[in-house]
Design a protein around this motif. Structure first.
Motif, PDB file in Angstrom:
ATOM      1  N   ALA A   8       1.514  -6.860   0.993  1.00 29.06           N
ATOM      2  CA  ALA A   8       1.505  -5.691   1.987  1.00 29.06           C
ATOM      3  C   ALA A   8       1.963  -4.002   1.533  1.00 29.06           C
ATOM      4  O   ALA A   8       1.654  -3.243   2.129  1.00 29.06           O
ATOM      5  CB  ALA A   8       1.945  -5.924   3.098  1.00 29.06           C
ATOM      6  N   VAL A   9       3.156  -4.426   1.068  1.00 31.17           N
ATOM      7  CA  VAL A   9       3.780  -2.919   0.606  1.00 31.17           C
ATOM      8  C   VAL A   9       3.029  -2.099  -0.087  1.00 31.17           C
ATOM      9  O   VAL A   9       2.578  -0.740  -0.537  1.00 31.17           O
ATOM     10  CB  VAL A   9       5.387  -3.305  -0.066  1.00 31.17           C
ATOM     11  CG1 VAL A   9       5.866  -2.113  -0.423  1.00 31.17           C
ATOM     12  CG2 VAL A   9       6.084  -4.114   0.664  1.00 31.17           C
ATOM     13  N   ALA A  10       2.423  -2.928  -1.146  1.00 30.61           N
ATOM     14  CA  ALA A  10       1.581  -2.493  -2.709  1.00 30.61           C
ATOM     15  C   ALA A  10       0.411  -1.625  -1.918  1.00 30.61           C
ATOM     16  O   ALA A  10       0.212  -0.651  -1.702  1.00 30.61           O
ATOM     17  CB  ALA A  10       1.257  -3.181  -3.136  1.00 30.61           C
ATOM     18  N   ARG A  11       0.114  -2.199  -1.137  1.00 28.01           N
ATOM     19  CA  ARG A  11      -1.302  -2.031  -0.591  1.00 28.01           C
ATOM     20  C   ARG A  11      -1.256  -0.193   0.459  1.00 28.01           C
ATOM     21  O   ARG A  11      -1.756   0.130   0.680  1.00 28.01           O
ATOM     22  CB  ARG A  11      -2.660  -3.475   0.674  1.00 28.01           C
ATOM     23  CG  ARG A  11      -3.376  -2.809   1.536  1.00 28.01           C
ATOM     24  CD  ARG A  11      -3.793  -4.115   2.246  1.00 28.01           C
ATOM     25  NE  ARG A  11      -3.103  -4.950   2.300  1.00 28.01           N
ATOM     26  CZ  ARG A  11      -2.542  -5.787   2.876  1.00 28.01           C
ATOM     27  NH1 ARG A  11      -2.046  -6.618   1.154  1.00 28.01           N
ATOM     28  NH2 ARG A  11      -1.760  -6.435   3.870  1.00 28.01           N
ATOM     29  N   ASN A  12      -0.065  -0.330   1.461  1.00 26.63           N
ATOM     30  CA  ASN A  12       0.254   0.194   1.971  1.00 26.63           C
ATOM     31  C   ASN A  12       0.726   1.364   1.148  1.00 26.63           C
ATOM     32  O   ASN A  12       0.249   2.736   1.114  1.00 26.63           O
ATOM     33  CB  ASN A  12       1.833   0.194   3.229  1.00 26.63           C
ATOM     34  CG  ASN A  12       1.101  -0.605   4.494  1.00 26.63           C
ATOM     35  OD1 ASN A  12      -0.232  -1.101   4.268  1.00 26.63           O
ATOM     36  ND2 ASN A  12       2.479  -1.342   4.523  1.00 26.63           N
ATOM     37  N   ARG A  13       1.134   1.951  -0.272  1.00 23.14           N
ATOM     38  CA  ARG A  13       1.672   2.393  -0.939  1.00 23.14           C
ATOM     39  C   ARG A  13      -0.031   3.088  -1.731  1.00 23.14           C
ATOM     40  O   ARG A  13      -0.006   4.514  -1.412  1.00 23.14           O
ATOM     41  CB  ARG A  13       2.570   1.827  -2.495  1.00 23.14           C
ATOM     42  CG  ARG A  13       2.448   3.418  -3.090  1.00 23.14           C
ATOM     43  CD  ARG A  13       3.721   3.009  -3.838  1.00 23.14           C
ATOM     44  NE  ARG A  13       2.844   1.855  -4.690  1.00 23.14           N
ATOM     45  CZ  ARG A  13       2.188   1.533  -6.363  1.00 23.14           C
ATOM     46  NH1 ARG A  13       2.008   2.965  -6.706  1.00 23.14           N
ATOM     47  NH2 ARG A  13       1.655   1.145  -6.903  1.00 23.14           N
ATOM     48  N   ARG A  14      -0.630   1.970  -2.240  1.00 16.54           N
ATOM     49  CA  ARG A  14      -1.828   3.135  -2.723  1.00 16.54           C
ATOM     50  C   ARG A  14      -2.790   3.091  -1.445  1.00 16.54           C
ATOM     51  O   ARG A  14      -3.811   4.271  -1.625  1.00 16.54           O
ATOM     52  CB  ARG A  14      -2.378   1.081  -3.507  1.00 16.54           C
ATOM     53  CG  ARG A  14      -2.089   0.883  -4.725  1.00 16.54           C
ATOM     54  CD  ARG A  14      -3.284   0.097  -4.999  1.00 16.54           C
ATOM     55  NE  ARG A  14      -2.413  -0.483  -6.061  1.00 16.54           N
ATOM     56  CZ  ARG A  14      -2.327  -1.954  -5.519  1.00 16.54           C
ATOM     57  NH1 ARG A  14      -2.264  -2.578  -4.245  1.00 16.54           N
ATOM     58  NH2 ARG A  14      -1.344  -2.398  -6.906  1.00 16.54           N
ATOM     59  N   ARG A  15      -2.753   3.056  -0.010  1.00 15.56           N
ATOM     60  CA  ARG A  15      -3.315   3.629   1.079  1.00 15.56           C
ATOM     61  C   ARG A  15      -2.998   4.932   1.278  1.00 15.56           C
ATOM     62  O   ARG A  15      -4.066   5.775   1.844  1.00 15.56           O
ATOM     63  CB  ARG A  15      -3.610   2.079   2.443  1.00 15.56           C
ATOM     64  CG  ARG A  15      -4.369   2.910   3.565  1.00 15.56           C
ATOM     65  CD  ARG A  15      -4.366   1.955   4.562  1.00 15.56           C
ATOM     66  NE  ARG A  15      -4.909   0.848   4.410  1.00 15.56           N
ATOM     67  CZ  ARG A  15      -3.925  -0.374   5.456  1.00 15.56           C
ATOM     68  NH1 ARG A  15      -2.639  -0.211   5.524  1.00 15.56           N
ATOM     69  NH2 ARG A  15      -4.159  -1.563   4.638  1.00 15.56           N
ATOM     70  N   ARG A  16      -1.478   4.995   1.226  1.00 15.06           N
ATOM     71  CA  ARG A  16      -1.394   6.658   1.428  1.00 15.06           C
ATOM     72  C   ARG A  16      -1.863   7.289   0.461  1.00 15.06           C
ATOM     73  O   ARG A  16      -1.699   8.870   0.855  1.00 15.06           O
ATOM     74  CB  ARG A  16       0.549   6.314   1.341  1.00 15.06           C
ATOM     75  CG  ARG A  16       0.934   7.497   2.309  1.00 15.06           C
ATOM     76  CD  ARG A  16       2.196   7.520   1.996  1.00 15.06           C
ATOM     77  NE  ARG A  16       3.134   6.781   1.080  1.00 15.06           N
ATOM     78  CZ  ARG A  16       3.864   6.061   0.193  1.00 15.06           C
ATOM     79  NH1 ARG A  16       3.841   5.614   1.577  1.00 15.06           N
ATOM     80  NH2 ARG A  16       4.455   6.283  -0.809  1.00 15.06           N
TER      81      ARG A  16
END
Length: 108
Positions: A8-16
């Motif tokens: 979830a953390v990696a996905r949020n970072r990429r999404r940002r």
């Protein structure tokens, strides 16, 4: 030790990052790696250009004041010296606006 899942953390970072590069051309807005590079570059330029803008506007004001003052037989440095000597405390932005919008009061 328990397992830590960071999806979830990696996905949020990429999404940002991808949200930040929305509107960029080609893979710069769709692929994470190139988007990340372009985002860093864009943020760097925006930081630098915010400082550069102040310099460029001052140069523009000086050019406008110089062009207007030469019409009345003074150059820029003579005008600024005369204003300082007469204790007239106008900044360059206001002087440039006067020169363009109200040439009669600039002449005085």
């Amino acid at each position: 030790m328990t397992r830590v899942k960071r999806g979830a953390v990696a996905r949020n970072r990429r999404r940002r990052i991808l949200k930040l590069t929305k509107g960029f051309q080609g893979s710069h807005s769709t692929l994470f790696r190139t988007a990340n590079q372009q985002a860093m570059k864009a943020l760097k330029y925006s930081y630098v250009d915010r400082r550069k803008r102040k310099i460029e506007f001052r140069q523009l004001w000086i050019r406008r004041i110089n062009a207007s003052s030469r019409m009345y037989g003074l150059n820029y440095s003579q005008l600024i010296y005369g204003l300082k000597k007469a204790k007239i405390d106008l900044n360059r932005k206001v002087l440039a606006q006067l020169a363009i919008l109200d040439p009669d009061s600039f002449k005085k």
